[in-house]
Design a protein around this motif. Structure first.
Motif, short mmCIF file in Angstrom:
data_model
loop_
_atom_site.label_atom_id
_atom_site.label_comp_id
_atom_site.label_asym_id
_atom_site.label_seq_id
_atom_site.Cartn_x
_atom_site.Cartn_y
_atom_site.Cartn_z
N LEU A 103 0.83 -1.25 -0.02
CA LEU A 103 0.11 -0.07 0.05
C LEU A 103 0.85 1.31 -0.04
O LEU A 103 0.69 2.32 -0.73
CB LEU A 103 -0.97 -0.10 1.09
CG LEU A 103 -1.73 1.38 1.30
CD1 LEU A 103 -2.70 1.57 0.27
CD2 LEU A 103 -2.78 1.08 2.79
N TRP A 155 5.55 8.21 6.89
CA TRP A 155 5.49 7.74 8.41
C TRP A 155 6.00 8.68 9.31
O TRP A 155 5.72 9.25 10.31
CB TRP A 155 5.96 6.44 8.66
CG TRP A 155 5.12 5.08 8.21
CD1 TRP A 155 5.19 4.53 7.09
CD2 TRP A 155 4.00 4.59 8.97
NE1 TRP A 155 4.32 3.58 7.07
CE2 TRP A 155 3.56 3.70 8.36
CE3 TRP A 155 3.41 5.03 10.17
CZ2 TRP A 155 2.37 2.92 8.80
CZ3 TRP A 155 2.41 4.34 10.55
CH2 TRP A 155 1.71 3.25 9.82
N ARG A 158 3.71 11.81 9.37
CA ARG A 158 2.45 11.58 10.36
C ARG A 158 2.90 11.50 11.82
O ARG A 158 2.16 12.22 12.69
CB ARG A 158 1.90 10.17 9.95
CG ARG A 158 0.88 9.88 10.83
CD ARG A 158 1.17 8.73 11.97
NE ARG A 158 0.21 8.67 13.03
CZ ARG A 158 -0.32 7.33 13.23
NH1 ARG A 158 -0.09 6.29 12.40
NH2 ARG A 158 -1.03 7.26 14.31
N TYR A 168 -4.79 10.47 -4.52
CA TYR A 168 -3.50 9.89 -3.99
C TYR A 168 -3.25 10.49 -2.57
O TYR A 168 -2.51 9.74 -1.87
CB TYR A 168 -2.23 10.49 -4.82
CG TYR A 168 -2.03 9.26 -5.87
CD1 TYR A 168 -1.43 8.01 -5.45
CD2 TYR A 168 -2.46 9.31 -7.11
CE1 TYR A 168 -1.35 7.05 -6.55
CE2 TYR A 168 -2.14 8.39 -8.20
CZ TYR A 168 -1.46 7.20 -7.73
OH TYR A 168 -1.41 6.16 -8.61
N THR A 207 -4.99 8.28 -0.22
CA THR A 207 -4.42 6.93 -0.11
C THR A 207 -3.01 6.88 0.64
O THR A 207 -2.93 6.02 1.42
CB THR A 207 -4.09 6.35 -1.69
OG1 THR A 207 -5.37 6.54 -2.40
CG2 THR A 207 -3.59 5.04 -1.58
N THR A 208 -2.28 7.98 0.40
CA THR A 208 -1.18 8.27 1.40
C THR A 208 -1.43 8.21 2.45
O THR A 208 -0.83 7.55 3.54
CB THR A 208 -0.29 9.47 0.52
OG1 THR A 208 0.33 8.80 -0.69
CG2 THR A 208 0.89 9.44 1.49
N ALA A 264 -3.81 7.34 4.22
CA ALA A 264 -4.71 6.10 4.67
C ALA A 264 -3.39 4.98 4.84
O ALA A 264 -3.31 3.92 5.86
CB ALA A 264 -5.64 5.45 3.54
N SER A 265 -2.39 5.17 3.92
CA SER A 265 -1.20 4.09 4.28
C SER A 265 -0.52 4.28 5.47
O SER A 265 0.17 3.29 5.86
CB SER A 265 -0.35 4.22 2.89
OG SER A 265 0.55 5.25 2.97
N VAL A 266 -0.25 5.42 5.89
CA VAL A 266 0.24 5.65 7.13
C VAL A 266 -0.68 6.11 8.55
O VAL A 266 -0.26 6.47 9.34
CB VAL A 266 1.48 6.72 7.19
CG1 VAL A 266 2.26 6.15 6.19
CG2 VAL A 266 0.76 8.13 6.63
N GLN A 267 -1.96 6.03 8.33
CA GLN A 267 -3.07 6.41 9.33
C GLN A 267 -2.72 7.99 9.69
O GLN A 267 -2.72 8.19 10.80
CB GLN A 267 -3.06 5.41 10.37
CG GLN A 267 -3.22 3.94 9.80
CD GLN A 267 -3.03 2.88 10.89
OE1 GLN A 267 -3.02 2.98 12.13
NE2 GLN A 267 -2.93 1.52 10.31
N ASN A 268 -2.62 8.84 8.72
CA ASN A 268 -2.51 10.09 8.88
C ASN A 268 -3.64 10.90 9.01
O ASN A 268 -4.30 11.16 8.08
CB ASN A 268 -1.61 10.82 8.06
CG ASN A 268 -1.01 12.10 8.13
OD1 ASN A 268 -1.62 12.79 9.31
ND2 ASN A 268 -0.37 12.86 7.56
#
Lengths: 166, 173
Positions: free
Chosen positions: A30, A67, A70, B32, B35-36, B38-42
């Motif tokens: 993902l 990451w 975030r 995008y 999606t990004t 979501a990929s890192v749960q931001n």
């Protein structure tokens, strides 16, 4: 996400609460596709093992950056604005591992424009192995009226000034 | 011990030269970004709440670390016979220096003006340096530093990425 952090709240040596995530193949794939990274070592086990010589597919750099972002902005709040990040990749992050991000403030200062900058070291570990370290420079508001996102031109200096710049 | 060839002048001559100025194949878009995130749960409201984005950043923006996403080519498009690769200058070096494998060992990103939904991003690549031969646990090869500068449709600088890569021959051949 935390409440908004202000420059006066930050002290050198402050530790940021760690963030942990169980990495799966889905995390890796993902993250690669979200960053439009189609290279096979981020989705093809056979390629990763037999061509790259790694033990599995692994997290790509742009998704690691996401990451780190975030993690940092969860701490700063939405008015935190990244200025610069430097990553050093030491090892790879694989499915089945527990990824943990840990951060510490190593400095805080205002520049000539009055922007409040926080310097941080953030470490990404997988199963307690240091995989990536990241030096971060992030702007946070100096007071309730300040908003780093509204800074432009000479009021936005993501690279720290040196004596030669002054 | 692997012996590496000298750096050809055709390669060393690229140092400091602008290469591969390319415009992204589509404007910066919401899908995008989600999606990004979501990929890192931001859950940063700047990317999920248009009203918060309007108040704080003057409109919807992309996460700064998505800088490189906007110029990465489609994996396939009509008429293309080979897969396009981003960072073409990096892949050129692998081929021209006969170093079949490569990793990115360090990456610095400097963020300038925010990237906004609808922006069209243009990138340009500049080779900064190539090292003498080095041997690491991966093999024998060379490090190189490659900058990618990004500007929006107004020519405003939105960011610079600086990559340090190690191109190598595996093991002791």
């Amino acid at each position: 996400m935390s409440e908004q952090i202000f420059f006066g709240d930050v002290r050198s040596g402050d530790e940021i609460a760690p963030l942990s995530h169980d990495v799966t193949a889905t995390t890796v794939v993902l993250g690669a596709l979200a960053s439009r990274d189609w290279r096979p070592m981020h989705h093809d086990y056979d390629f990763a093992v037999n061509r790259n010589g790694t033990k599995d597919i692994f997290l790509n750099t742009p998704n690691q950056a996401a990451w780190f972002e975030r993690y940092i902005t969860d701490w700063t709040g939405p008015k935190g604005r990244l200025g610069r990040m430097t990553f050093r990749m030491k090892d790879s992050v694989f499915p089945g591992e527990k990824m943990v991000l840990r951060g510490v403030v190593i400095g805080a200062d205002t520049d000539d424009s009055g922007c409040g900058w926080v310097e941080m070291d953030v470490t990404l570990l997988a199963d307690e192995r240091i995989c990536t370290t990241c030096s971060v420079r992030v702007a946070v508001p100096v007071n309730a009226e300040d908003n780093p996102w509204m800074r432009r031109g000479n009021d936005w200096l993501p690279n720290p000034m040196t004596e030669n710049d002054r | 011990m692997t012996e590496l060839s000298d750096i050809p002048e055709s390669v060393s001559g690229r140092i400091g030269q602008t290469q591969y100025e390319e415009t992204g194949e589509f404007p910066v878009e919401q899908g995008y970004i989600w999606t990004t995130c979501a990929s890192v749960q931001n859950g940063n409201p700047l990317y999920w709440d248009a009203a918060a984005a309007a108040e704080i950043t003057g409109g919807q923006i992309a996460p700064p670390t998505m800088l490189s996403v906007w110029f990465r080519p489609h994996h396939w498009s009509p008429g293309r016979t080979e897969a396009a690769v981003p960072l073409q200058a990096h892949f050129d070096l692998k081929e021209d220096l006969e170093l079949p494998e490569a990793i990115i060992s360090e990456n610095t990103i400097t963020f300038h003006d925010p990237v906004r939904i609808g922006d069209v991003i243009t990138s340009r690549q500049v080779l900064r340096s190539i090292s003498d031969p080095k041997t690491t646990k991966l093999g024998t090869g060379r490090f190189w530093v490659l900058d990618v500068e990004y500007v929006n449709q107004d020519g405003t600088l939105v960011g610079v990425e600086s990559y340090t890569a190690f191109g190598y021959v595996r093991g002791d051949v």
